[in-house]
Design a protein around this motif. Structure first.
Motif, mmCIF file in Angstrom:
data_model
loop_
_atom_site.group_PDB
_atom_site.id
_atom_site.type_symbol
_atom_site.label_atom_id
_atom_site.label_comp_id
_atom_site.label_asym_id
_atom_site.label_seq_id
_atom_site.Cartn_x
_atom_site.Cartn_y
_atom_site.Cartn_z
ATOM 1 N N GLY A 159 0.812 -1.213 0.000
ATOM 2 C CA GLY A 159 0.000 0.000 0.000
ATOM 3 C C GLY A 159 0.844 1.260 0.000
ATOM 4 O O GLY A 159 0.509 2.247 -0.675
ATOM 5 N N GLN A 205 2.245 1.892 -3.390
ATOM 6 C CA GLN A 205 1.229 2.469 -4.257
ATOM 7 C C GLN A 205 1.124 3.976 -4.038
ATOM 8 O O GLN A 205 0.961 4.746 -4.993
ATOM 9 N N ARG A 206 1.221 4.415 -2.796
ATOM 10 C CA ARG A 206 1.181 5.849 -2.490
ATOM 11 C C ARG A 206 2.370 6.574 -3.115
ATOM 12 O O ARG A 206 2.242 7.696 -3.606
ATOM 13 N N THR A 253 -6.445 -3.281 2.405
ATOM 14 C CA THR A 253 -5.582 -2.212 1.898
ATOM 15 C C THR A 253 -6.192 -1.574 0.662
ATOM 16 O O THR A 253 -6.136 -0.351 0.483
ATOM 17 N N LEU A 278 -7.034 2.413 0.126
ATOM 18 C CA LEU A 278 -6.443 3.194 -0.961
ATOM 19 C C LEU A 278 -7.501 3.735 -1.918
ATOM 20 O O LEU A 278 -7.324 4.802 -2.507
ATOM 21 N N GLU A 332 -8.549 6.852 -0.262
ATOM 22 C CA GLU A 332 -7.513 7.876 -0.380
ATOM 23 C C GLU A 332 -7.448 8.433 -1.803
ATOM 24 O O GLU A 332 -7.270 9.641 -2.013
#
Length: 249
Positions: A136, A139-140, A167, A171, A174
């Motif tokens: 995760g 990925q950010r 997760t 995301l 987000e």
């Protein structure tokens, strides 16, 4: 005002006998979230690559911000399924990479990198190597690196497919918050019905034969309640579409 993205009679094939996409026509308005949903092998990722400029169309035209797409551009930010991060570099160095390639001055580059790392909630991990991060968090970083170049449109090719369900849900929330905060036009490829409904203003249903079956508008206020009856109605509709496509293959 013209749409940000315009596809007109777009077709793609590797050889004359192997058509992948045919007669693709749609427009994407500014600040909207659009998802391409369809069965495996229908050309979803190929369509995203065409918009990114990684491959040329066999026929038709693609315009982004009224300019014909002929090659990749920093105006079209792309997050790959495998993220394409540099595992031996730090979070900071990964986010900085695209800006260095654009020869952005160091002071301005430093400010933008710190801003993007903070935006995705990784300020405490700025000097950590990518190899030490969770899926995760990686990925950010990929999102921060892409957003740092300030693209007009964000293109995402199944970015959450390798993540666990919990997760993935975090995301998705987000990503939706970033999309709304930055007012950024976003286009996503996914196999997930739930992901498509939760995130999208518009879902483009791509058939196995590489044509658009239907363009669905999701008329539910965000953030969306996955347990609501209207959400369930969309799930049924999209499940039926994918089930019919599987039966025809």
């Amino acid at each position: 005002m013209s749409a940000l993205v315009q596809l007109e009679n777009v077709a793609f094939n590797y050889t004359p006998d192997s058509p992948i996409l045919n007669n693709i026509n749609f427009e994407i308005e500014n600040n909207t979230f659009v998802t391409i949903l369809g069965p495996s092998g229908c050309g979803k990722s190929t369509l995203l690559n065409l918009i990114a400029g990684f491959i040329p169309t066999s026929n038709g035209s693609i315009k982004v911000d009224e300019k014909h797409v002929k090659a990749p551009s920093e105006e079209r930010g792309f997050v790959f399924q495998d993220l394409a991060l540099f595992p031996w570099l730090s979070v900071y160095k990964n986010v900085e990479f695209g800006l260095k390639m654009q020869n952005i001055p160091k002071e301005k580059r430093d400010q933008k990198v710190k801003e993007m790392i903070e935006l995705v909630g990784l300020s405490s991990y700025s000097n950590f190597p990518i190899s030490s991060l969770s899926g995760g968090m990686k990925q950010r970083v990929a999102l921060a690196r892409t957003l740092a170049t300030e693209p007009n449109i964000l293109l995402l090719d199944e970015p959450f497919s390798a993540l666990d369900a919990q997760t993935r849900d975090v995301l998705q929330e987000e990503l939706l918050a970033l999309h709304q905060k930055l007012s950024m036009t976003t286009m996503l490829v996914t196999h997930s019905i739930d992901e498509a409904i939760y995130l999208s203003d518009t879902i483009i249903l791509l058939s196995k034969n590489g044509t658009i079956k239907e363009i669905v508008q999701i008329d539910i206020d965000k953030p969306r309640d996955r347990t609501s009856s209207s959400y369930n109605d969309y799930q049924k509709k999209l499940y039926e579409f994918l089930r019919n496509e599987r039966q025809q293959s």
